[in-house]
Design a protein around this motif. Structure first.
Motif, PDB file in Angstrom:
ATOM      1  N   UNK A   8      96.479  -3.256  62.064  1.00 55.93           N
ATOM      2  CA  UNK A   8      97.858  -2.773  62.007  1.00 55.93           C
ATOM      3  C   UNK A   8      98.025  -1.345  61.537  1.00 55.93           C
ATOM      4  N   UNK A   9      96.970  -0.737  61.010  1.00 55.19           N
ATOM      5  CA  UNK A   9      97.091   0.649  60.542  1.00 55.19           C
ATOM      6  C   UNK A   9      96.748   1.669  61.617  1.00 55.19           C
ATOM      7  N   UNK A  15     102.799   0.448  65.758  1.00 50.30           N
ATOM      8  CA  UNK A  15     103.922   0.231  66.674  1.00 50.30           C
ATOM      9  C   UNK A  15     104.145  -1.257  66.921  1.00 50.30           C
ATOM     10  N   UNK A  16     103.059  -2.036  66.923  1.00 52.27           N
ATOM     11  CA  UNK A  16     103.202  -3.487  67.038  1.00 52.27           C
ATOM     12  C   UNK A  16     103.968  -4.050  65.839  1.00 52.27           C
ATOM     13  N   UNK A  17     103.617  -3.568  64.656  1.00 52.65           N
ATOM     14  CA  UNK A  17     104.328  -4.011  63.450  1.00 52.65           C
ATOM     15  C   UNK A  17     105.796  -3.622  63.529  1.00 52.65           C
ATOM     16  N   UNK A  29      99.731  -8.197  57.435  1.00 50.58           N
ATOM     17  CA  UNK A  29      98.800  -7.229  58.014  1.00 50.58           C
ATOM     18  C   UNK A  29      97.591  -7.090  57.108  1.00 50.58           C
ATOM     19  N   UNK A  30      96.404  -7.292  57.679  1.00 50.19           N
ATOM     20  CA  UNK A  30      95.150  -7.105  56.947  1.00 50.19           C
ATOM     21  C   UNK A  30      94.648  -5.697  57.232  1.00 50.19           C
ATOM     22  N   UNK A  31      94.600  -4.857  56.202  1.00 47.97           N
ATOM     23  CA  UNK A  31      94.168  -3.467  56.371  1.00 47.97           C
ATOM     24  C   UNK A  31      93.230  -3.082  55.232  1.00 47.97           C
ATOM     25  N   UNK A  32      92.332  -2.149  55.519  1.00 48.63           N
ATOM     26  CA  UNK A  32      91.411  -1.685  54.483  1.00 48.63           C
ATOM     27  C   UNK A  32      92.130  -0.887  53.396  1.00 48.63           C
ATOM     28  N   UNK A  36      98.070   2.867  53.989  1.00 51.53           N
ATOM     29  CA  UNK A  36      98.162   3.328  55.378  1.00 51.53           C
ATOM     30  C   UNK A  36      99.395   2.780  56.084  1.00 51.53           C
ATOM     31  N   UNK A  37     100.069   1.811  55.454  1.00 56.72           N
ATOM     32  CA  UNK A  37     101.288   1.246  56.034  1.00 56.72           C
ATOM     33  C   UNK A  37     102.435   1.384  55.047  1.00 56.72           C
TER      34      UNK A  37
END
Length: 232
Positions: A8-9, A15-17, A29-32, A36-37
């Protein structure tokens, strides 16, 4: 609908989010990197890696109820944003993530998966004009396309063996720059992109809108289960 989004980042993932939140979906959303969001109502951000099955399981379990669907928007990591830049991630990064993800969603009883692939992957390759086929085969882009092909293989296998309801989105050349461009009407060129022409393209924002408005729709989306729509 409750969604889990992997990747998602990224430019398309953001844009999907955005599109999913506008459609009143609830997202994990799973992000490192959580920074970033931007925070938003209806969005839960879980820090972790899609290469870690524990992190995937944590993201799934963090929802009050299990996600109704999982959307994946990943790409090979490259030295620069240029598609011709050498990859810095494992050549099987996306495939490896899907192997882990498929095991976790099976364990948690999730049966709907939508993954962003690419036009030119698998049986859509012959529909590319021959110069582009040469580029796909001889440039650093070949690594990413081979990885996408690996993803499609494991996803199809899960469909047969685990009754997974999957859709593999094959967008043509992604356009729109950093902000994703305009949301424009999307043309679906079948599953293999026959008649795509010289250099078809589609904006990232249009892809996101199609995924949320069509593929995720409980009625319209039925047409695309087990299929590989090419978007232009």
């Amino acid at each position: 609908m409750r969604l889990l989004i992997i990747g998602g980042s990224g430019r398309t993932g953001k844009l999907l989010i955005e599109a999913a939140l506008q459609a009143q979906h609830t997202i994990t959303a799973l992000v490192r990197n959580p920074t970033s969001l931007p925070p938003a109502p209806g969005l839960s951000i879980i820090q972790g890696s899609p290469e870690n099955p524990t992190d995937i399981s944590t993201a799934i379990s963090s929802s009050p109820s299990k996600p109704d669907a999982v959307i994946v928007s990943l790409a090979s990591l490259r030295k620069t944003d240029s598609p011709f830049s050498p990859a810095v991630s494992s050549p099987t990064f996306m495939t490896d993530v899907h192997v882990l993800l498929l095991a976790e969603i099976k364990k948690h009883g999730i049966s709907r998966l939508i993954t962003i692939s690419a036009f030119g992957v698998g049986d859509s390759l012959p529909s590319l004009i021959w110069p582009m086929r040469m580029v796909m085969n001889k440039s650093p882009m070949a690594v990413g396309f081979k990885d996408h092909a690996g993803v499609e293989e494991v996803v199809r296998k899960a469909g047969k063996e685990d009754n997974l309801s999957w859709t593999l989105i094959r967008p043509c050349m992604l356009a729109g720059g950093e902000d994703g461009g305009e949301e424009l009407p999307v043309k679906v060129l079948g599953e293999k992109g026959e008649g795509a022409g010289c250099m078809p393209s589609v904006t990232r924002r249009s892809v996101a809108a199609w995924v949320v408005g069509v593929a995720l729709d409980e009625v319209k989306g039925q047409e695309w289960i087990g299929k590989t729509p090419v978007l232009a």
